[in-house]
Design an enzyme around this catalytic site. Structure first.
Site, PDB file in Angstrom:
ATOM      1  N   HIS A 105       0.827  -1.190   0.000  1.00  0.00           N
ATOM      2  CA  HIS A 105       0.000   0.000   0.000  1.00  0.00           C
ATOM      3  C   HIS A 105       0.871   1.252   0.000  1.00  0.00           C
ATOM      4  O   HIS A 105       2.082   1.189   0.212  1.00  0.00           O
ATOM      5  CB  HIS A 105      -0.927   0.026   1.221  1.00  0.00           C
ATOM      6  CG  HIS A 105      -2.113  -0.876   1.099  1.00  0.00           C
ATOM      7  ND1 HIS A 105      -2.032  -2.247   1.286  1.00  0.00           N
ATOM      8  CD2 HIS A 105      -3.409  -0.621   0.804  1.00  0.00           C
ATOM      9  CE1 HIS A 105      -3.228  -2.784   1.119  1.00  0.00           C
ATOM     10  NE2 HIS A 105      -4.084  -1.811   0.832  1.00  0.00           N
TER      11      HIS A 105
ATOM     12  N   LYS B 286      -0.575   4.706   4.575  1.00  0.00           N
ATOM     13  CA  LYS B 286      -1.426   3.724   5.246  1.00  0.00           C
ATOM     14  C   LYS B 286      -0.699   3.247   6.499  1.00  0.00           C
ATOM     15  O   LYS B 286       0.354   2.616   6.424  1.00  0.00           O
ATOM     16  CB  LYS B 286      -1.754   2.551   4.330  1.00  0.00           C
ATOM     17  CG  LYS B 286      -2.738   1.567   4.957  1.00  0.00           C
ATOM     18  CD  LYS B 286      -3.231   0.539   3.947  1.00  0.00           C
ATOM     19  CE  LYS B 286      -4.210  -0.440   4.581  1.00  0.00           C
ATOM     20  NZ  LYS B 286      -5.418   0.224   5.127  1.00  0.00           N
TER      21      LYS B 286
END
Length: 256
Positions: A145, A149
């Site tokens: 990600h 995140k």
């Protein structure tokens, strides 16, 4: 007219959802919850702006949460207790917190949807992986990600692990050989999850199966936050029809 309170409206995901709401004449961004003053120049004239839960006034059909792991449980609890149907797109809820919210939703008769991932392709990836796990029981997960995140493993990876474990799959021998300074390994429900945070990614996950002399990988890649909007739209259309708090978009996609 569906009235929506959007928590986390100033973030990248929140801004994308704002644009989605504008495209629908029968939806209204009635209020936003911000953690601090937004750099966004203006919200629609009819939109109320709140900074704390105890400031919120008014009645709303839906609470759409794209905030942060440390605030999502309190937000969802508040929404349910005020009979606002929640759509939770924020990762970080523990199994115990989910159970608590489900019990509260049942008592309040205010259902909704917890969506670990709004991507339709991610939901299909998990569904296809659940089928493969019945035939190939040795499996691992890799997820990548964007650097912002904060939770790892991702909510999608943990949900995938639970689905795989329920089907009888596990990681036969965890392999840390591909780990580097940007990644970490976790064992969740007997499934190894390798998590990485890397610039240039939005959300990527692969489920990697192995039998003797053969392998199978099922991968999903969200290239832009726009890829989440069909799932958000599906949730908005269905959340206020629920009497229980569902986990996963698959529950409203007709997947079995």
């Amino acid at each position: 007219m569906k009235t929506i309170l959007l928590a986390g409206a100033a973030g990248k995901m929140g801004q994308a959802i704002q644009r989605l709401i504008v495209e629908h004449d029968d939806w209204q961004l009635s209020a936003v919850l911000l953690h601090h003053p937004s750099t966004q120049s203006a919200f629609p004239a009819e939109t109320k702006i709140f900074y704390k839960l105890d400031e919120i006034q008014g009645d709303y059909d839906l609470w759409l949460d794209v905030t942060r792991p440390e605030t999502v449980f309190q937000n969802a609890s508040w929404a349910i207790s005020h009979h606002i149907h929640p759509i939770i797109g924020t990762s970080g809820l523990t199994d115990d917190q989910i159970q608590t919210l489900q019990q509260a939703a049942l008592k309040a008769k205010t259902g909704g949807i917890i969506a670990p991932n709004f991507s339709i392709s991610a939901v299909l990836m998990m569904y296809f992986a659940s089928l493969a796990a019945k035939f190939m029981s040795n499996v691992g997960i890799e997820e990548i990600h964007h650097p912002d995140k904060v939770d790892a493993p991702s909510g999608t990876a943990k949900m995938t692990a639970a689905i795989l474990a329920q089907a009888g799959a596990a990681t036969a021998k965890p392999d840390d050989s591909r780990l580097d300074d940007q990644s970490q390994s976790n064992l969740v429900d007997g499934i190894q999850i390798i998590s990485k945070r890397q610039a240039g990614y939005v959300a990527y996950q692969s489920v990697n199966f192995a039998n003797e002399y053969e392998t199978l990988s099922i991968a999903q890649n969200s290239l832009d936050r726009k890829s989440f909007m069909p799932g958000v739209q599906l949730a908005i259309k269905n959340a206020d029809q629920q009497t229980t708090l569902l986990v996963g978009l698959d529950k409203i996609m007709g997947l079995k």
